[in-house]
Enzyme design. Structure first.
Site, PDB file in Angstrom:
ATOM      1  N   ARG A 336       0.830  -1.205   0.000  1.00 28.92           N
ATOM      2  CA  ARG A 336       0.000   0.000   0.000  1.00 28.92           C
ATOM      3  C   ARG A 336       0.866   1.257   0.000  1.00 28.92           C
ATOM      4  O   ARG A 336       0.497   2.265  -0.615  1.00 28.92           O
ATOM      5  CB  ARG A 336      -0.969   0.008   1.177  1.00 28.92           C
ATOM      6  CG  ARG A 336      -1.998   1.135   1.095  1.00 28.92           C
ATOM      7  CD  ARG A 336      -3.083   1.010   2.140  1.00 28.92           C
ATOM      8  NE  ARG A 336      -4.152   0.107   1.783  1.00 28.92           N
ATOM      9  CZ  ARG A 336      -5.270   0.463   1.151  1.00 28.92           C
ATOM     10  NH1 ARG A 336      -5.440   1.730   0.772  1.00 28.92           N
ATOM     11  NH2 ARG A 336      -6.209  -0.414   0.898  1.00 28.92           N
ATOM     12  N   GLU A 738      -9.753   6.286   7.260  1.00 34.93           N
ATOM     13  CA  GLU A 738      -8.309   6.474   7.156  1.00 34.93           C
ATOM     14  C   GLU A 738      -7.872   7.718   6.383  1.00 34.93           C
ATOM     15  O   GLU A 738      -6.882   8.354   6.769  1.00 34.93           O
ATOM     16  CB  GLU A 738      -7.679   5.234   6.511  1.00 34.93           C
ATOM     17  CG  GLU A 738      -7.729   4.005   7.386  1.00 34.93           C
ATOM     18  CD  GLU A 738      -7.236   2.772   6.655  1.00 34.93           C
ATOM     19  OE1 GLU A 738      -6.204   2.210   7.071  1.00 34.93           O
ATOM     20  OE2 GLU A 738      -7.868   2.372   5.663  1.00 34.93           O
TER      21      GLU A 738
END
Length: 803
Positions: A336, A738
């Site tokens: 990621r 997030e």
């Protein structure tokens, strides 16, 4: 008809999800509802695991931790532990009846040490006693002899030793080397970011109750109940059907309870089976900080070529994450970071390589953003570097490199960036924050102020939403409608304070056209909804909201068909609204209607399921569509830096964040504010410190500083950028858990901007993350007294003149 109470509704006017006769409340706008447990939180009545009444004969667990970072265990003498007051049982690795390795994806996480230890704080043995205090005191009496082995601390050492937990991976597009070499300007550099302690209010805890026939009921503070169920079952060597994992709420998680909540539950389970008694394991704060992993520290290196106007021509980025001693979730976290090394910017020719470094510290794990923040840091530094090299305002360089200009829409992992809102969002924030006027005023202030310097920065966020492990993008739910008209919903998501239960309850209320107080969300339990995914990756509402909607619509469709047949009307004449079922224009109370349906033997219970469509990623070709959509945002931060001390203050923050059609604006706003402050903490004050032996020194609230109320900016403007998500998400909302965390990058960029003013904005200072006052003062002194020369250990930066 009476009006539906405000708290029951969410945005559904003209909802594309609903057919013209779907029976959904067609209400205009959207409204906020309070968190379902808010009144319990503020009155202290919310029940956490440690608040549960003590059971008869309940025992308390403790563990003995390693004092060595890397060593062979020569001998263990636990006689004094066994003989301590109140001790009922002591276990080591040899007492575990089933699996001894509880690695969540790849092996490497031993429940208790097996012949050697790999970090300071690794559990070596566990003890059960009649009280928490006696268990902890007994654990200190062990006599363990070690033979030290070579240890690896830090990314640099791991890279030198080729110490990795998983193979490296590369993503590329075009020809980065050629593009960089041919570009008229080049920038290269190195930087690091530190880790971050989760610092949840409720530490790691579990309570295990042995039941008849070998069954166990596990109360766990976990973001992943199904994983706890699986690992407990494997450790005690029983089928998963014998174990129920139960989560009503957590006192915070932030990723720290995605995998690492399993160990306390497994230890308590082994002790419960061994003694036949209930066992609770509450890990002390300092032990929690020592024994569990953090956000991954990273080392970043980059080389960039750019055009005269600041447009990127080619980038070569290397990211190396510190995994700690085992894989845990590091593979996906570094992936990621690599995916987000572009942040909001088009990389025409790019190579991004990621390393997963093995070191002798606690295994680092998930943390809000899951590697995305680490990846974004490097490209934001590059934007500032290019701006200084070309003499431009950093915002102008960012705007030139955004996705969405011409055909510049494909990422370095070959996913097309669709439905791009970056230009509109940033343009609106630039105007509402008075960025240009403030930039002029700050430049003038810095020219006339010899000691205090101000900095200003606007940084964007483009964050991909989906688990990058494809199979995790699924969720289940179970709905019951009772004969009094009340509704119960259970789903696979967990509540850690983020308001997921409230959002799901709103969805259920809306599907049946009833008020919110008619809906009860019950504890997440693996015997109600099996095989759940973790509540992580910002996907809690996306996945579980859709699953709950599916369950509700199955019931509602049955009720609609029944009403049409029973009252001899077309189905499109049956509408659920305002706590009523309107049949051919005539309202009937919902409770009365479901009683009639019950008497006519209509099932009013159903499961629901959802899986995210269209996502895929091929590791062999490093290409695909790993994300269903992108959530975007931008923040402007203004800081004042004291150049004599390195101290700084955040004066003002302006945020505009993309939420799609918000399910609950009040909760979303809270997530944005909290995420920003947590991100600001990582960027500035939250510093993890180890000694040369691998012992964590910042292991308590006195030595580890999270933001306090005094660190809040006195001017803090947060607005929602509301525009329906074109993708088929729940009511066309967007995830909000997030992405706001990364808005805190603007504080770091603003600090560097203020320090850069000492060079007339010609040089970007090397300030690693976190930008503590010590690091800021060091950067100030380097510019004041050493020109632009950087010490080797801080990284080197070379700027070519732009022809």
């Amino acid at each position: 008809m009476r009006k539906l109470p405000d708290v029951a509704s969410i945005p559904l006017a003209g909802n594309p999800d609903a057919g013209a006769n779907s029976g959904i409340n067609q209400l205009k706008g959207h409204r906020s509802a309070r968190h379902d447990s808010a009144h319990l939180h503020v009155t202290g009545k919310a029940t956490y695991i440690d608040d549960r009444p003590e059971m008869a004969d309940q025992l308390h667990a403790g563990f003995g931790l390693s004092t060595q970072a890397s060593a062979e265990i020569v001998s263990i003498d636990l006689d004094e532990v066994r003989d301590s007051p109140g001790v009922v049982a002591v276990i080591t690795i040899d007492d575990i009846p089933g699996h001894k390795d509880i690695g969540p994806v790849f092996p490497g996480d031993m429940l208790l040490a097996d012949g050697k230890v790999d970090y300071v704080g690794q559990p070596v043995f566990a003890v059960a006693a009649i009280s928490h205090r006696l268990a902890r005191e007994a654990a200190t009496k062990a006599r363990i002899e070690y033979r030290p082995l070579d240890k690896i601390l830090g990314v640099d050492r791991a890279m030198e030793q080729s110490s990795f937990v998983r193979p490296d991976h590369t993503m590329k597009k075009g020809d980065a080397d050629t593009a960089i070499a041919r570009a008229p300007g080049q920038v290269s550099g190195e930087m690091t970011n530190g880790g971050q302690e989760h610092f949840y209010l409720e530490g790691q805890i579990a309570s295990v109750i042995p039941l008849e026939d070998g069954q166990l009921h596990v109360y766990t503070s976990s973001q992943h109940p199904s994983e706890v169920q699986k690992l407990v079952a494997e450790v005690i060597n029983v089928p998963l059907s014998k174990v129920v994992a139960d989560v009503r709420r957590m006192g915070g998680g932030f990723g720290g309870k995605e995998t690492q909540a399993a160990a306390p539950a497994c230890i308590a389970a082994v002790l419960a089976v061994k003694t036949g008694k209930p066992v609770k394991f509450r890990v002390e704060r300092q032990q929690d900080m020592i024994s569990t992993g953090k956000r991954h520290p990273f080392r970043h290196r980059y080389q960039v070529g750019f055009e005269q106007d600041g447009l990127l021509a080619g980038v070569d980025i290397e990211v190396a994450g510190d995994a700690g001693h085992s894989p845990d979730l590091t593979d996906a976290i570094v992936d990621r970071a690599m995916f987000h090394s572009d942040n909001a910017y088009y990389l025409n020719n790019a190579r991004v390589k990621g390393y997963r470094c093995r070191t002798n510290t606690a295994s680092n794990t998930a943390f809000r953003g899951f590697g995305g923040p680490q990846g974004m840091l490097v490209i934001e530094r590059i934007m500032d570097d290019v701006a200084r090299a070309t003499g431009q305002d950093p915002l102008d360089v960012r705007l030139k490199n955004l996705y969405g200009i011409g055909d510049r829409n494909t990422t370095h992992y070959h996913q097309k960036v669709e439905h791009n809102v970056l230009h509109e969002l940033i343009g609106r924030l630039e105007k509402s924050s008075d960025y240009r006027e403030r930039r002029k005023a700050i430049t003038a202030f810095n020219d006339s102020s010899p000691v205090l310097k101000k900095g200003l920065a606007l940084t964007p966020v483009k964050f991909g939403i989906s688990f990058t492990a494809r199979h995790l993008n699924q969720a289940g739910a179970l709905a019951h409608v009772y004969t009094d008209g009340s509704i119960q919903i259970n789903h696979g998501g967990t509540e850690m304070g983020q308001g997921l239960y409230t959002k799901v309850a709103q969805i259920v209320a809306n599907e049946f056209g009833v008020s919110l107080d008619q809906v009860q969300v019950t504890s997440t339990r693996t015997d109600k909804v099996p095989n759940t995914s973790p509540t992580a990756a910002s996907s809690g509402a996306d996945l579980n909201g859709k699953a709950a909607q599916d369950a509700c619509r199955k019931i509602r469709n049955r009720l609609t068909r029944f009403a049409a047949e029973h009252y001899q009307v077309p189905e499109d004449k049956v509408v659920f609204d305002n706590n009523s079922v309107v049949i051919d224009g005539k309202p009937m109370p919902f409770s009365e209607f479901v009683q009639i349906a019950y008497l006519n033997r209509i099932s009013m219970s159903s499961n629901g399921f959802y899986s995210t469509p269209e996502i895929h990623y091929d590791r062999e070709t490093a290409s695909g569509r790993p994300f269903y959509y992108f959530a975007c945002g931008a923040s402007v931060s203004e800081v004042t830096v004291d150049t004599l001390t390195g101290e700084y203050k955040v004066e003002r923050v302006d945020i505009l964040h993309d939420v799609g059609r918000s399910l609950n604006p009040a909760i979303d706003r809270g997530q944005i504010e909290g995420g920003f402050i947590q991100g600001m903490g990582w960027m500035t004050t939250e510093e993890l410190v180890w000694d040369d032996n691998g012992r964590l020194l910042s292991n308590n609230p006195a030595t580890y500083k999270i933001p306090s109320i005094e660190d809040m900016p006195p001017v803090f403007n947060v607005e929602l950028f509301e525009q329906a998500n074109p993708e088929h998400t729940i009511y066309h909302s967007k995830a909000v858990g997030e992405p706001p965390f990364m808005l805190g990058m603007s504080v770091w960029a603003a600090i560097r901007d203020a320090v850069s003013s000492l060079s007339g904005y010609q040089v970007n200072p090397n300030i690693n993350v976190p930008a503590t006052t010590e690091r800021v003062l060091k950067a100030i002194n380097e510019l004041k007294y050493h020109g632009v020369t950087k010490p080797e250990h801080e990284g080197q930066e070379v700027m070519a003149n732009v022809d």
